[in-house]
Design a protein around this motif. Sequence first.
Motif, PDB file in Angstrom:
ATOM      1  N   MET A   1      41.700  31.004  35.351  1.00  0.00           N
ATOM      2  CA  MET A   1      41.684  32.175  36.236  1.00  0.00           C
ATOM      3  C   MET A   1      43.114  32.607  36.561  1.00  0.00           C
ATOM      4  N   ILE A   2      43.290  33.881  36.650  1.00  0.00           N
ATOM      5  CA  ILE A   2      44.611  34.403  36.954  1.00  0.00           C
ATOM      6  C   ILE A   2      44.969  34.157  38.418  1.00  0.00           C
ATOM      7  N   ASP A   3      46.217  33.855  38.621  1.00  0.00           N
ATOM      8  CA  ASP A   3      46.697  33.569  39.959  1.00  0.00           C
ATOM      9  C   ASP A   3      47.070  34.880  40.663  1.00  0.00           C
ATOM     10  N   ILE A   4      46.338  35.233  41.683  1.00  0.00           N
ATOM     11  CA  ILE A   4      46.628  36.463  42.421  1.00  0.00           C
ATOM     12  C   ILE A   4      46.890  36.109  43.873  1.00  0.00           C
ATOM     13  N   SER A   5      48.028  36.553  44.388  1.00  0.00           N
ATOM     14  CA  SER A   5      48.273  36.330  45.808  1.00  0.00           C
ATOM     15  C   SER A   5      48.574  37.660  46.491  1.00  0.00           C
ATOM     16  N   PHE A   6      48.549  37.644  47.792  1.00  0.00           N
ATOM     17  CA  PHE A   6      48.687  38.874  48.566  1.00  0.00           C
ATOM     18  C   PHE A   6      49.800  38.740  49.587  1.00  0.00           C
ATOM     19  N   GLU A   7      50.523  39.815  49.739  1.00  0.00           N
ATOM     20  CA  GLU A   7      51.587  39.821  50.728  1.00  0.00           C
ATOM     21  C   GLU A   7      51.577  41.182  51.412  1.00  0.00           C
ATOM     22  N   ILE A   8      51.228  41.177  52.674  1.00  0.00           N
ATOM     23  CA  ILE A   8      51.187  42.439  53.417  1.00  0.00           C
ATOM     24  C   ILE A   8      52.280  42.411  54.470  1.00  0.00           C
ATOM     25  N   ASN A   9      53.114  43.451  54.415  1.00  0.00           N
ATOM     26  CA  ASN A   9      54.215  43.546  55.367  1.00  0.00           C
ATOM     27  C   ASN A   9      55.051  42.261  55.399  1.00  0.00           C
ATOM     28  N   PRO A  15      42.679  36.769  51.626  1.00  0.00           N
ATOM     29  CA  PRO A  15      41.527  37.619  51.987  1.00  0.00           C
ATOM     30  C   PRO A  15      40.384  36.821  52.598  1.00  0.00           C
ATOM     31  N   ASN A  16      40.340  35.526  52.312  1.00  0.00           N
ATOM     32  CA  ASN A  16      39.243  34.724  52.856  1.00  0.00           C
ATOM     33  C   ASN A  16      39.395  34.429  54.345  1.00  0.00           C
ATOM     34  N   ASN A  17      40.617  34.554  54.851  1.00  0.00           N
ATOM     35  CA  ASN A  17      40.757  34.306  56.291  1.00  0.00           C
ATOM     36  C   ASN A  17      41.691  35.314  56.959  1.00  0.00           C
ATOM     37  N   GLU A  23      39.897  44.903  55.613  1.00  0.00           N
ATOM     38  CA  GLU A  23      41.064  44.547  54.805  1.00  0.00           C
ATOM     39  C   GLU A  23      40.708  43.526  53.736  1.00  0.00           C
ATOM     40  N   ALA A  24      39.889  42.562  54.121  1.00  0.00           N
ATOM     41  CA  ALA A  24      39.476  41.549  53.157  1.00  0.00           C
ATOM     42  C   ALA A  24      38.753  42.204  51.987  1.00  0.00           C
ATOM     43  N   ALA A  25      37.907  43.184  52.294  1.00  0.00           N
ATOM     44  CA  ALA A  25      37.148  43.857  51.243  1.00  0.00           C
ATOM     45  C   ALA A  25      38.079  44.660  50.332  1.00  0.00           C
ATOM     46  N   VAL A  26      39.064  45.325  50.937  1.00  0.00           N
ATOM     47  CA  VAL A  26      40.004  46.100  50.126  1.00  0.00           C
ATOM     48  C   VAL A  26      40.782  45.171  49.199  1.00  0.00           C
ATOM     49  N   LEU A  27      41.294  44.080  49.753  1.00  0.00           N
ATOM     50  CA  LEU A  27      42.086  43.158  48.935  1.00  0.00           C
ATOM     51  C   LEU A  27      41.253  42.526  47.829  1.00  0.00           C
ATOM     52  N   SER A  28      40.043  42.121  48.147  1.00  0.00           N
ATOM     53  CA  SER A  28      39.197  41.537  47.102  1.00  0.00           C
ATOM     54  C   SER A  28      38.884  42.558  46.029  1.00  0.00           C
TER      55      SER A  28
END
Length: 82
Positions: A1-9, A15-17, A23-28
């Motif tokens: 699986m590809i490694d995807i991470s998120f960074e906001i501001n 997204p799970n917590n 926001e979780a829905a948008v990120l997923s």
Amino acid sequence: MIDISFEINGRKVNPNNIGDELEAAVLSGVADSIKSDIGNITCPEHGQRPKITIKGRNIDNLSFDVSGCCDKLIEKVDSKLK
Ligand SMILES: [Zn+2]
């Protein structure tokens, strides 16, 4: 699986917590569409998978960074995401 991470501001988020269902829905959703666009892409030379960071100042202003073992892989991913 590809490694995807998120960074906001500037802050890493999961997204799970994230504590905000919208926001979780948008990120997923963004992560899912990236996954379906690039699939199980690997580097033709090194067999490595790319790492994607989805980031932005806020949820409405997202872009992504692709990193990987070499430029060849990054170019391959970029061409799929366009
Ligand atoms: Zn490579």
